[in-house]
Write an enzyme that holds these catalytic residues in place. Structure first.
Site, PDB file in Angstrom:
ATOM      1  CD  GLU A  64     -36.991  -9.203 -47.810  1.00 16.14           C
ATOM      2  OE1 GLU A  64     -35.543  -9.639 -47.539  1.00 16.14           O
ATOM      3  OE2 GLU A  64     -37.509  -9.583 -48.688  1.00 16.14           O
ATOM      4  CG  ASP A 261     -30.568 -12.643 -46.677  1.00 21.54           C
ATOM      5  OD1 ASP A 261     -31.725 -12.532 -47.566  1.00 21.54           O
ATOM      6  OD2 ASP A 261     -30.851 -13.230 -45.641  1.00 21.54           O
TER       7      ASP A 261
END
Length: 384
Positions: A64, A261
């Site tokens: 990420e 998220d």
């Protein structure tokens, strides 16, 4: 008209009255802190030609953050840092054998040792897009620095793992065109849906996969309408393919609520609006969220069910949430016909402008989302 067609990108900071000088100073200061400040940086060099970004809360490097760092670098014309991060990713995170061959291990220790041997699809998406942009901005090099070929190889794995004797499972559901939370799983993550990336993959990846990505862009826009609540605009962290919250308790927890998220979805919608302007009804979502939260500091301090029911769970990343909602202002027109709507957006952009980068051990995720919002709202998060 979309930026894809015009090459013109909104500078919302300028729209709310900030000067070019003020904007440039703010970006330079943020880049200096994020990449180079001895106390607060996220980026670190490794040896003569590699570098990594650290998740400061978990003391690891994640696909990420690594792929985010590459996207920031290509937008900021920081080729040396881009190449360092990419070489570290290929050296330590890339898997060249086993079920996940062709993917990247989602977490490694900062010395390069893998913490896990599974991938996280948002990393592959951002790696591929950043590599295509690098190819177009700087030109392809040799080996791993043949950026466009590396991007195509990643996307080929993402779609074709499990075919023709190749081990593993794809990162997209081949039947419904939705990206998966992890390869082969039966649910998705709304914040992984990046239709503005898929539009470009459909132009630049291998010929045989272009139609798939064009369809994936359409499907993702329609999915975002269904997964974001009709009143609050909030979306779950994990969702079923019909958009409903995935409330099943997994071994690592329950992820059907609006939590960490999920914050990224609004920012993604804003960038999709800026780049392509293909509204399937999802461009109304940011305004719903802004009105739900109301720029009340306390409103971004707790988690919520997607219907807006508050939970006794504190927000871990309040600056990240603020940043993504501010970035979503890109979906709200600046025009005489939408003065009241833009006034709502302006409050969020002003609020964001007045926030510094987060300090301390939990700064990684917040500051990554802050950097993207800073680039997007200044018109510097562009298609290359």
């Amino acid at each position: 008209m979309s930026a894809y067609k015009t090459g013109v990108y909104r500078n919302i900071f300028k729209e709310i009255g900030k000067t070019e000088e003020e904007i440039d100073v703010k970006i330079k200061e943020a880049v200096q802190t994020f990449f180079y400040d001895e106390e607060e940086r996220i980026y670190h060099t490794a040896g003569d030609d590699m570098g990594y970004l650290t998740d400061t809360g978990n003391d690891d490097a994640r696909t990420e953050g690594m792929s985010y760092g590459m996207m920031m670098c290509v937008q900021l014309d920081m080729k040396e840092e881009f190449d360092r991060i990419w070489k570290w990713s290929k050296t330590y995170m890339y898997m060249d054998e086993g079920e996940n061959e062709g993917y990247f291990a989602w977490s490694c220790q900062t010395d390069g040792k893998k913490n896990a041997y599974g991938p996280a699809p948002d990393g592959e998406e951002f790696y591929a897009m950043a590599l295509f942009f690098a190819s177009h901005r700087w030109g392809d090099g040799e080996g791993i620095f043949n950026y466009s070929q590396q991007a195509k190889d990643i996307l080929k794995a993402c779609l074709h793992k499990g075919e023709n004797g190749r081990a593993g499972a794809p990162m997209w559901n081949r039947e419904n065109h939705q990206i998966l939370f992890v390869p082969g799983c039966p649910h998705t993550d709304p914040s992984y849906h990046l239709p503005h990336f898929y539009e470009l993959f459909a132009e630049w990846t291998n010929e045989e996969d272009r139609e798939f990505f064009a369809k994936a862009a359409e499907v993702s826009r329609e999915f975002l309408v269904t997964t974001c609540h009709e009143k609050t605009g909030l979306n779950p962290e994990y969702a079923n393919f019909d958009g409903s919250p995935m409330d099943k308790v997994l071994p690592w927890g329950q992820f059907g609520d609006f939590f960490s998220d999920a914050y990224r979805t609004a920012a993604n919608i804003g960038l999709d609006a800026e780049w392509f302007g293909k509204d399937k009804g999802h461009y109304d979502i940011p305004l719903r969220m802004m009105r739900f939260f109301g720029t009340d500091l306390e409103a971004v301090r707790c988690a919520y069910k997607v219907d807006g029911t508050p939970l006794e769970r504190p927000v871990l990343h309040p600056l990240g949430l603020l940043s993504t909602i501010a970035q979503s202002a890109l979906a709200i027109p600046y025009s005489d016909d939408a003065k009241s709507d833009f006034a709502e957006a302006k409050k969020w952009v002003e609020w964001f402008w007045n926030q510094p980068l987060r300090k301390g051990v939990r700064r990684y995720y917040d500051n990554c989302l802050y950097m993207f919002a800073l680039l997007a709202l200044s018109g510097k998060y562009r298609i290359w």
